[in-house]
Scaffold this motif. Structure first.
Motif, PDB file in Angstrom:
ATOM      1  N   ASP A  88       0.804  -1.235   0.000  1.00  0.00           N
ATOM      2  CA  ASP A  88       0.000   0.000   0.000  1.00  0.00           C
ATOM      3  C   ASP A  88       0.832   1.278   0.000  1.00  0.00           C
ATOM      4  N   VAL A  89       2.021   1.231  -0.569  1.00  0.00           N
ATOM      5  CA  VAL A  89       2.867   2.430  -0.583  1.00  0.00           C
ATOM      6  C   VAL A  89       2.203   3.515  -1.434  1.00  0.00           C
ATOM      7  N   GLY A  90       2.170   4.728  -0.901  1.00  0.00           N
ATOM      8  CA  GLY A  90       1.542   5.839  -1.619  1.00  0.00           C
ATOM      9  C   GLY A  90       0.035   5.869  -1.530  1.00  0.00           C
ATOM     10  N   LEU A  91      -0.557   4.938  -0.787  1.00  0.00           N
ATOM     11  CA  LEU A  91      -2.018   4.863  -0.723  1.00  0.00           C
ATOM     12  C   LEU A  91      -2.635   6.139  -0.158  1.00  0.00           C
ATOM     13  N   TYR A  92      -2.171   6.587   0.986  1.00  0.00           N
ATOM     14  CA  TYR A  92      -2.754   7.755   1.616  1.00  0.00           C
ATOM     15  C   TYR A  92      -2.511   9.010   0.785  1.00  0.00           C
ATOM     16  N   GLU A  93      -1.317   9.120   0.190  1.00  0.00           N
ATOM     17  CA  GLU A  93      -1.003  10.285  -0.628  1.00  0.00           C
ATOM     18  C   GLU A  93      -1.875  10.322  -1.886  1.00  0.00           C
ATOM     19  N   ILE A 100     -11.731  10.568  -6.959  1.00  0.00           N
ATOM     20  CA  ILE A 100     -12.247   9.224  -7.161  1.00  0.00           C
ATOM     21  C   ILE A 100     -11.799   8.329  -6.007  1.00  0.00           C
ATOM     22  N   PRO A 101     -12.525   7.246  -5.719  1.00  0.00           N
ATOM     23  CA  PRO A 101     -12.106   6.340  -4.652  1.00  0.00           C
ATOM     24  C   PRO A 101     -10.743   5.715  -4.958  1.00  0.00           C
ATOM     25  N   VAL A 102      -9.919   5.569  -3.930  1.00  0.00           N
ATOM     26  CA  VAL A 102      -8.585   4.982  -4.042  1.00  0.00           C
ATOM     27  C   VAL A 102      -8.467   3.875  -3.010  1.00  0.00           C
ATOM     28  N   LEU A 103      -8.184   2.666  -3.481  1.00  0.00           N
ATOM     29  CA  LEU A 103      -8.088   1.494  -2.607  1.00  0.00           C
ATOM     30  C   LEU A 103      -6.714   0.857  -2.726  1.00  0.00           C
ATOM     31  N   GLY A 104      -6.326   0.154  -1.654  1.00  0.00           N
ATOM     32  CA  GLY A 104      -5.075  -0.592  -1.659  1.00  0.00           C
ATOM     33  C   GLY A 104      -5.336  -2.055  -1.370  1.00  0.00           C
ATOM     34  N   LEU A 105      -4.572  -2.924  -1.987  1.00  0.00           N
ATOM     35  CA  LEU A 105      -4.744  -4.363  -1.796  1.00  0.00           C
ATOM     36  C   LEU A 105      -4.583  -4.749  -0.326  1.00  0.00           C
ATOM     37  N   GLY A 106      -3.591  -4.140   0.362  1.00  0.00           N
ATOM     38  CA  GLY A 106      -3.334  -4.504   1.739  1.00  0.00           C
ATOM     39  C   GLY A 106      -4.469  -4.095   2.674  1.00  0.00           C
ATOM     40  N   SER A 245      -7.447  14.912   8.822  1.00  0.00           N
ATOM     41  CA  SER A 245      -7.561  13.560   8.264  1.00  0.00           C
ATOM     42  C   SER A 245      -6.332  13.190   7.446  1.00  0.00           C
ATOM     43  N   GLY A 246      -5.633  14.210   6.942  1.00  0.00           N
ATOM     44  CA  GLY A 246      -4.515  13.954   6.035  1.00  0.00           C
ATOM     45  C   GLY A 246      -4.948  13.755   4.604  1.00  0.00           C
ATOM     46  N   PHE A 247      -6.258  13.839   4.334  1.00  0.00           N
ATOM     47  CA  PHE A 247      -6.777  13.590   2.994  1.00  0.00           C
ATOM     48  C   PHE A 247      -7.350  14.845   2.330  1.00  0.00           C
ATOM     49  N   ALA A 248      -7.047  16.007   2.869  1.00  0.00           N
ATOM     50  CA  ALA A 248      -7.478  17.240   2.216  1.00  0.00           C
ATOM     51  C   ALA A 248      -6.862  17.323   0.825  1.00  0.00           C
TER      52      ALA A 248
END
Length: 262
Positions: A88-93, A100-106, A245-248
């Motif tokens: 999930d590297v870079g997932l939060y960024e 759009i929705p962003v998902l990670g396998l982990g 949240s870090g997601f702004a």
């Protein structure tokens, strides 16, 4: 769905390439296509050079690819983005970069696995990733739900050979089952292979070790991507954009500097 749009588009970002991982992709891609509902289409994007070394720099390089690809996916009107890379590297960024929705396998695999049992056992493809997965457990707040993390400790060449050689697959499966049972001795009742490669090798429908289900997160993340789109159409809440949240979302200057200089 509008009359001009026949299917919802899913961008699947792999850390693999068509040459070095062809035996894996030959099983992964048909599985993804067989998993999606008719109103969706999934397009798998490879990475060159792929992530083949067990080093933090390779993971960092791929994180940049993830973020840039998520931005491109939104601009090219994909409906949802996911990375097929357990770390999930870079997932939060990436999640903080697009609407759009962003998902990670982990993350997706682990959260789903929590619905299948009480405690999870994570089984890595190499000992080098145990610390990374331990960090993920902390990041997702799953300390009380994870019994332990172990590894098969095979090379990438070993894993690729297992897709083509029944003998090699049986050899790795023997180790996989042994380590899974050790996790079960630690209290795990669900086994999560930490990567698409072992998921595709050992996560066939109904797969289990002595009754503990083996999670095929590839199937899970594909269906989660569909669900994210469907929930959005129903007006479900989107990603939090409050500052803490870090997601702004970034302003135009921040986004431009990343695209052109990041």
């Amino acid at each position: 769905m509008s009359a001009s749009k026949t299917k919802f588009r899913i961008w699947a970002q792999g850390a693999t390439d068509k040459a070095g991982h062809r035996s894996y992709l030959s099983k992964l891609l048909p599985h993804m296509q067989a998993s999606i509902d008719p109103e969706f289409e999934v397009e798998f994007h490879t990475t060159t050079p792929s992530v083949t070394t067990l080093h933090a720099l390779s993971e960092f390089r791929f994180s940049r690819e993830v973020i840039r690809s998520a931005i491109r996916a939104e601009r090219e009107h994909y409906d949802v983005f996911f990375m097929n890379h357990f770390q999930d590297v870079g997932l939060y960024e990436a999640r903080a970069s697009v609407n759009i929705p962003v998902l990670g396998l982990g993350e997706t695999s682990l959260l789903h696995a929590c619905t299948l049992g009480r405690r999870l056992g994570l089984l890595a493809i190499n000992h080098a990733f145990i610390t990374t997965h331990a960090d993920q457990v902390l990041r997702y707040g799953l300390q009380q739900r994870v019994a332990g993390i172990r590894a098969v400790n095979a090379t990438m060449a070993d894993w690729m050979e297992a897709f083509e050689s029944a003998e090699k697959k049986a050899e790795l499966e023997q180790v996989f089952v042994r380590e899974a049972r050790r996790l079960m001795d630690m209290g795990a009742d669900v086994i999560v292979p930490t990567g698409g490669i072992p998921m595709m090798l050992f996560g066939e429908p109904g797969a289990n070790v002595d009754g503990a289900p083996i999670v095929n997160g590839v199937t899970v993340v594909v269906k989660a991507a569909e669900m994210a789109v469907k929930l959005r159409r129903l007006g479900a809440s989107a990603t939090s954009r409050v500052p803490h949240s870090g997601f702004a979302l970034p302003d135009e200057k921040t986004l431009d500097e990343f695209i052109n200089h990041g």
